[in-house]
Scaffold this active site. Structure first.
Site, mmCIF file in Angstrom:
data_model
loop_
_atom_site.group_PDB
_atom_site.id
_atom_site.type_symbol
_atom_site.label_atom_id
_atom_site.label_comp_id
_atom_site.label_asym_id
_atom_site.label_seq_id
_atom_site.Cartn_x
_atom_site.Cartn_y
_atom_site.Cartn_z
ATOM 1 N N SER A 40 68.833 130.510 131.880
ATOM 2 C CA SER A 40 68.774 131.490 132.968
ATOM 3 C C SER A 40 70.156 131.997 133.359
ATOM 4 O O SER A 40 70.283 133.018 134.035
ATOM 5 C CB SER A 40 68.091 130.879 134.196
ATOM 6 O OG SER A 40 66.756 130.528 133.904
ATOM 7 N N CYS A 256 59.785 130.584 137.564
ATOM 8 C CA CYS A 256 61.010 131.357 137.784
ATOM 9 C C CYS A 256 60.851 132.805 137.302
ATOM 10 O O CYS A 256 60.126 133.573 137.922
ATOM 11 C CB CYS A 256 62.193 130.653 137.136
ATOM 12 S SG CYS A 256 63.791 131.192 137.803
ATOM 13 N N GLN A 260 58.008 136.095 138.371
ATOM 14 C CA GLN A 260 58.231 137.521 138.605
ATOM 15 C C GLN A 260 57.446 138.377 137.609
ATOM 16 O O GLN A 260 56.898 139.426 137.966
ATOM 17 C CB GLN A 260 59.729 137.815 138.508
ATOM 18 C CG GLN A 260 60.573 137.069 139.529
ATOM 19 C CD GLN A 260 62.008 136.878 139.088
ATOM 20 O OE1 GLN A 260 62.503 137.572 138.202
ATOM 21 N NE2 GLN A 260 62.697 135.904 139.678
ATOM 22 N N ASN A 298 67.291 128.584 140.380
ATOM 23 C CA ASN A 298 68.300 129.390 139.688
ATOM 24 C C ASN A 298 67.711 130.764 139.400
ATOM 25 O O ASN A 298 67.117 130.990 138.350
ATOM 26 C CB ASN A 298 68.731 128.717 138.381
ATOM 27 C CG ASN A 298 69.701 129.573 137.595
ATOM 28 O OD1 ASN A 298 70.276 130.531 138.124
ATOM 29 N ND2 ASN A 298 69.891 129.258 136.320
ATOM 30 N N GLY A 300 68.102 135.263 140.522
ATOM 31 C CA GLY A 300 68.751 136.343 141.256
ATOM 32 C C GLY A 300 67.809 137.460 141.657
ATOM 33 O O GLY A 300 68.226 138.432 142.279
ATOM 34 N N HIS A 341 62.169 125.623 140.180
ATOM 35 C CA HIS A 341 61.975 124.860 138.941
ATOM 36 C C HIS A 341 61.283 123.538 139.246
ATOM 37 O O HIS A 341 61.931 122.596 139.699
ATOM 38 C CB HIS A 341 63.324 124.604 138.257
ATOM 39 C CG HIS A 341 63.890 125.818 137.590
ATOM 40 N ND1 HIS A 341 63.654 126.122 136.268
ATOM 41 C CD2 HIS A 341 64.653 126.822 138.079
ATOM 42 C CE1 HIS A 341 64.261 127.250 135.964
ATOM 43 N NE2 HIS A 341 64.872 127.701 137.046
ATOM 44 N N GLU A 343 60.292 121.377 137.210
ATOM 45 C CA GLU A 343 60.813 120.343 136.309
ATOM 46 C C GLU A 343 62.198 119.876 136.735
ATOM 47 O O GLU A 343 62.709 118.878 136.220
ATOM 48 C CB GLU A 343 60.874 120.882 134.873
ATOM 49 C CG GLU A 343 62.072 121.749 134.534
ATOM 50 C CD GLU A 343 62.065 123.132 135.174
ATOM 51 O OE1 GLU A 343 63.106 123.817 135.128
ATOM 52 O OE2 GLU A 343 61.031 123.537 135.737
#
Length: 388
Positions: A40, A256, A260, A298, A300, A341, A343
């Protein structure tokens, strides 16, 4: 140098070179081996806010877990373009260490700078938002005119990093006698594959632009759309496949970037966050239970909550700090997704249950609200007939 002209002078380490990228910060205190290998971060220059990094060194890639995956890394090499630190430990002390952080970056040809005011840099990014930047690590004096030219040509928005982070062809993991989960690889971390296998499945890892027909040719019990770098809107092939997965009620989990992508596939919209969420201490509330969890994140980009109206999706998780969308679930389809996340790796393992819930979704589908009870009809009194 940042795009606003701010210059940070420090001591170079890693590999001498010049690099441009989007400058972001991570608030995690540990886990730099997992962080630096997270796909990422592709295309980004990473600033670590914790002041001392590198003290426990870097373990070897030859150490595998029970599934045959690298135990301490999330991909096969460093993904960040450069690393910015306040203080670099040149002494590594840990039973698993085989090299220092400096040596690892040099081997993988990644530049770094330490001795800079990372607190000032982070505050600037929080106030102004993430910026493009350039880094030069050189034995020769650095020319600021060269830095300005590099920054002026730097680009992150609109770039498609998928060919760099996704698998080139199908890869299989686990016991072939077990049911299959197809992972659409938009930059998947090894720990996602590890946790799918933990719940009892084998994994087929497919390229980011795999078609619906290619995915279903493996007869998967479910599909996972992984994490990854960049703007989700550039993943047009993945969005097209996700649209069909939703339409056909295929059990699907997004993580993540996958969160989206599923939102876009359902008709919602995404936007770029001011400085993103990157760290291991982000509180999120599970709206199903009203419990708060500390998560590893993580990303943006985020989902516009207003755009979820009419898509069939509702908010599953909300960020306790800024109320942004941290997870969605479909009202009638077996489709769930989280922005964080589950995990972790690095980070707290509080949300591992997301993988277990996906297993439940595969087995039974999304729980449907119970139908309202009908009012019992009044019984009519029946006159007893007279005895003959």
């Amino acid at each position: 140098m940042l795009e606003d002209g701010t210059v940070f002078d420090g001591i170079g380490f890693g590999y001498p070179s010049e690099i441009t990228g989007e400058v972001v910060f991570n608030t995690g205190m540990v886990g730099y081996t997992e962080t630096l290998t997270d796909p990422s971060y592709r295309g980004q220059i990473l600033c670590m806010t914790y002041p001392l990094v590198g003290n426990y060194g870097v373990p070897g890639f030859d150490v595998k877990d029970e599934y045959g995956l690298p135990k301490f890394f999330e991909s096969d090499h460093i993904q960040v373009k450069a690393l910015l630190l306040h203080d670099l430990s040149d002494v590594a002390s840990h039973w698993s260490a085989v090299r220092t952080l400096d040596q690892w970056l040099y081997e993988e040809k990644i530049p770094g700078i330490y001795g800079i005011d990372t607190r000032a840099l982070t505050k600037k990014l929080r106030v102004n938002g993430v910026m493009m930047g350039a880094i030069i690590v050189s034995k020769e004096p650095v020319d600021e005119a060269r830095l300005k030219k590099l920054v002026a040509g730097a680009k992150y928005e609109g770039l498609n990093f998928m060919p760099e982070v996704s698998t080139a062809g199908p890869q299989e993991y686990g016991d072939k006698s077990k049911d299959c989960i197809a992972v659409i690889d938009t930059g998947v971390k090894y720990s996602i594959i590890r946790n799918i296998m933990r719940t009892g499945y084998r994994v087929v890892r497919l390229p980011w632009d795999a078609t619906y027909e290619q995915v279903m040719s493996y007869s998967p019990k479910g599909v996972v759309i992984s994490n990854g770098p960049g703007d989700p809107k550039v993943c047009k092939g993945t969005i097209k496949t996700a649209t069909k997965l939703i339409k056909t009620s295929t059990p699907t989990l997004g993580i993540c970037l996958g969160n989206q992508i599923l939102a876009l596939a359902g008709g919602a919209n995404t936007y770029k966050l001011k400085f993103g969420h990157r760290g291991q201490n982000k509180p999120c509330i599970d709206l199903r239970s009203n419990l708060s969890y500390v998560t590893s994140q993580n990303h943006g980009y985020g989902i516009d909550p207003k755009s979820l109206k009419g898509t069939g999706f509702k908010v599953w998780f909300a960020n306790a700090d800024d109320d942004t969308v941290e997870g969605i679930e479909h009202s009638t389809k077996p489709v769930i997704a989280v922005q964080f996340h589950p995990e972790a790796s690095p980070g707290p393992y509080d949300c591992m249950y997301v993988f277990d819930r996906f297993k439940e979704v595969i087995a039974a589908g999304v729980e449907k609200p119970a139908a309202p009870k009908k009012k019992a009809a009044k019984k009519k009194k029946v006159k007893k007939s007279a005895k003959r």
